[in-house]
Design a protein around this motif. Structure first.
Motif, short mmCIF file in Angstrom:
data_model
loop_
_atom_site.label_atom_id
_atom_site.label_comp_id
_atom_site.label_asym_id
_atom_site.label_seq_id
_atom_site.Cartn_x
_atom_site.Cartn_y
_atom_site.Cartn_z
N PRO A 120 1.22 -1.38 -0.10
CA PRO A 120 0.32 0.40 0.23
C PRO A 120 0.82 1.66 0.27
O PRO A 120 2.21 1.35 0.49
N GLY A 121 0.44 2.42 -0.46
CA GLY A 121 0.24 3.59 -1.04
C GLY A 121 1.05 4.16 -1.42
O GLY A 121 1.56 2.87 -2.82
N LYS A 122 2.10 4.94 -2.48
CA LYS A 122 2.49 5.54 -3.44
C LYS A 122 4.07 5.46 -2.97
O LYS A 122 4.94 5.98 -2.57
N ASP A 123 4.93 4.49 -4.61
CA ASP A 123 5.94 4.73 -4.48
C ASP A 123 6.50 5.02 -6.07
O ASP A 123 6.35 5.09 -6.72
N ASP A 124 7.53 5.71 -5.44
CA ASP A 124 8.32 7.31 -6.36
C ASP A 124 10.06 6.75 -6.82
O ASP A 124 9.93 7.26 -6.32
N ILE A 125 9.34 5.69 -6.82
CA ILE A 125 11.05 4.88 -7.28
C ILE A 125 11.03 4.74 -8.52
O ILE A 125 12.56 4.54 -9.00
N GLY A 126 10.37 4.92 -9.68
CA GLY A 126 10.89 4.75 -11.28
C GLY A 126 11.32 3.56 -11.63
O GLY A 126 11.20 2.39 -11.02
N VAL A 127 11.31 3.36 -12.93
CA VAL A 127 11.11 1.94 -13.95
C VAL A 127 12.61 1.60 -13.31
O VAL A 127 12.78 0.42 -12.57
N LEU A 128 13.83 1.85 -13.37
CA LEU A 128 15.25 1.13 -13.04
C LEU A 128 15.39 1.02 -11.55
O LEU A 128 15.45 -0.21 -11.35
N ARG A 129 14.70 2.02 -10.23
CA ARG A 129 14.72 0.93 -9.46
C ARG A 129 13.59 0.10 -8.88
O ARG A 129 13.55 -0.87 -8.44
N THR A 130 12.71 0.01 -9.67
CA THR A 130 11.68 -1.12 -9.99
C THR A 130 12.59 -2.17 -10.67
O THR A 130 12.00 -3.36 -9.88
N ILE A 131 12.83 -1.92 -11.72
CA ILE A 131 13.77 -3.42 -12.08
C ILE A 131 14.96 -4.04 -11.06
O ILE A 131 14.34 -5.67 -10.33
N VAL A 132 15.54 -3.13 -10.42
CA VAL A 132 16.56 -3.49 -9.46
C VAL A 132 15.49 -4.05 -8.07
O VAL A 132 16.48 -5.21 -8.04
N LEU A 133 14.52 -3.79 -7.97
CA LEU A 133 14.12 -4.04 -6.98
C LEU A 133 13.14 -5.28 -6.99
O LEU A 133 13.68 -5.93 -6.46
N GLY A 134 13.02 -5.82 -8.29
CA GLY A 134 12.75 -7.17 -9.13
C GLY A 134 13.46 -7.92 -8.98
O GLY A 134 13.53 -9.34 -8.15
N ILE A 135 14.67 -7.40 -9.56
CA ILE A 135 15.48 -8.52 -9.68
C ILE A 135 15.88 -9.22 -7.73
O ILE A 135 15.94 -9.87 -8.21
N VAL A 136 16.82 -7.80 -7.14
CA VAL A 136 17.00 -8.53 -6.16
C VAL A 136 15.88 -9.44 -5.16
O VAL A 136 16.19 -10.25 -4.39
N GLY A 137 14.82 -9.17 -5.25
CA GLY A 137 13.69 -9.10 -5.38
C GLY A 137 13.24 -10.80 -4.94
O GLY A 137 13.14 -12.21 -5.13
N SER A 138 13.47 -11.12 -6.58
CA SER A 138 13.77 -12.67 -7.12
C SER A 138 15.00 -13.81 -6.82
O SER A 138 14.49 -14.65 -6.46
N VAL A 139 16.01 -12.51 -6.41
CA VAL A 139 17.07 -13.30 -5.78
C VAL A 139 16.53 -13.50 -4.31
O VAL A 139 16.98 -15.25 -3.70
N VAL A 140 16.10 -13.06 -3.67
CA VAL A 140 15.64 -13.23 -2.25
C VAL A 140 14.71 -14.45 -2.34
O VAL A 140 14.64 -15.41 -1.13
N GLY A 141 13.50 -13.81 -3.02
CA GLY A 141 12.74 -14.98 -3.42
C GLY A 141 13.15 -16.75 -3.40
O GLY A 141 12.48 -17.45 -3.32
N GLY A 142 13.31 -16.76 -5.20
CA GLY A 142 14.50 -17.51 -5.32
C GLY A 142 15.06 -18.49 -3.71
O GLY A 142 15.10 -20.24 -3.93
N PHE A 143 16.15 -17.75 -3.31
CA PHE A 143 16.85 -18.14 -1.86
C PHE A 143 15.54 -18.48 -1.20
O PHE A 143 16.11 -20.38 -0.48
N LEU A 144 14.87 -18.39 -1.03
CA LEU A 144 13.87 -18.85 0.19
C LEU A 144 12.71 -19.84 0.05
O LEU A 144 12.72 -21.24 0.38
N LEU A 145 12.85 -19.66 -1.35
CA LEU A 145 11.36 -21.34 -1.89
C LEU A 145 12.51 -22.14 -2.25
O LEU A 145 12.83 -23.20 -1.98
N GLY A 146 14.00 -21.74 -2.87
CA GLY A 146 14.71 -23.13 -3.23
C GLY A 146 15.42 -23.36 -1.62
O GLY A 146 15.18 -24.54 -1.05
#
Length: 90
Positions: free
Chosen positions: A24-50
């Motif tokens: 919830p709430g507004k995020d003013d982080i832009g597309v580049l930070r969104t991509i980095v957020l998703g990539i880091v999140g993918s690594v974190v999520g992959g580690f946790l699910l792994g």
């Protein structure tokens, strides 16, 4: 090589946008930070699910779910560390 990089960027973009829509709430982080957020999140999520599934990862539905969950976790931590969304204005 280039295909893998593009795959990570697309995965990061999608996972990051979904995380931004869910938290919830507004995020003013832009597309580049969104991509980095998703990539880091993918690594974190992959580690946790792994760790929970003993190695199941990749571009499978469970991998995408783990990427989004990881991106949500990373976004919440990012918001806490940077102080974003701590004050809601009407």
């Amino acid at each position: 090589m280039i295909g893998n990089i593009i795959g990570w960027i697309v995965l990061g973009l999608i996972a990051g946008f979904i995380a931004r829509a869910v938290v919830p709430g507004k995020d003013d982080i832009g597309v580049l930070r969104t991509i980095v957020l998703g990539i880091v999140g993918s690594v974190v999520g992959g580690f946790l699910l792994g760790a929970l599934t003993f190695g199941l990862r990749g571009f499978q539905p469970l991998g995408w779910i783990g990427s989004v969950i990881g991106a949500i976790i990373v976004l919440v931590i990012y918001n806490k560390v940077t102080g974003r969304k701590s004050k809601q204005h009407d």
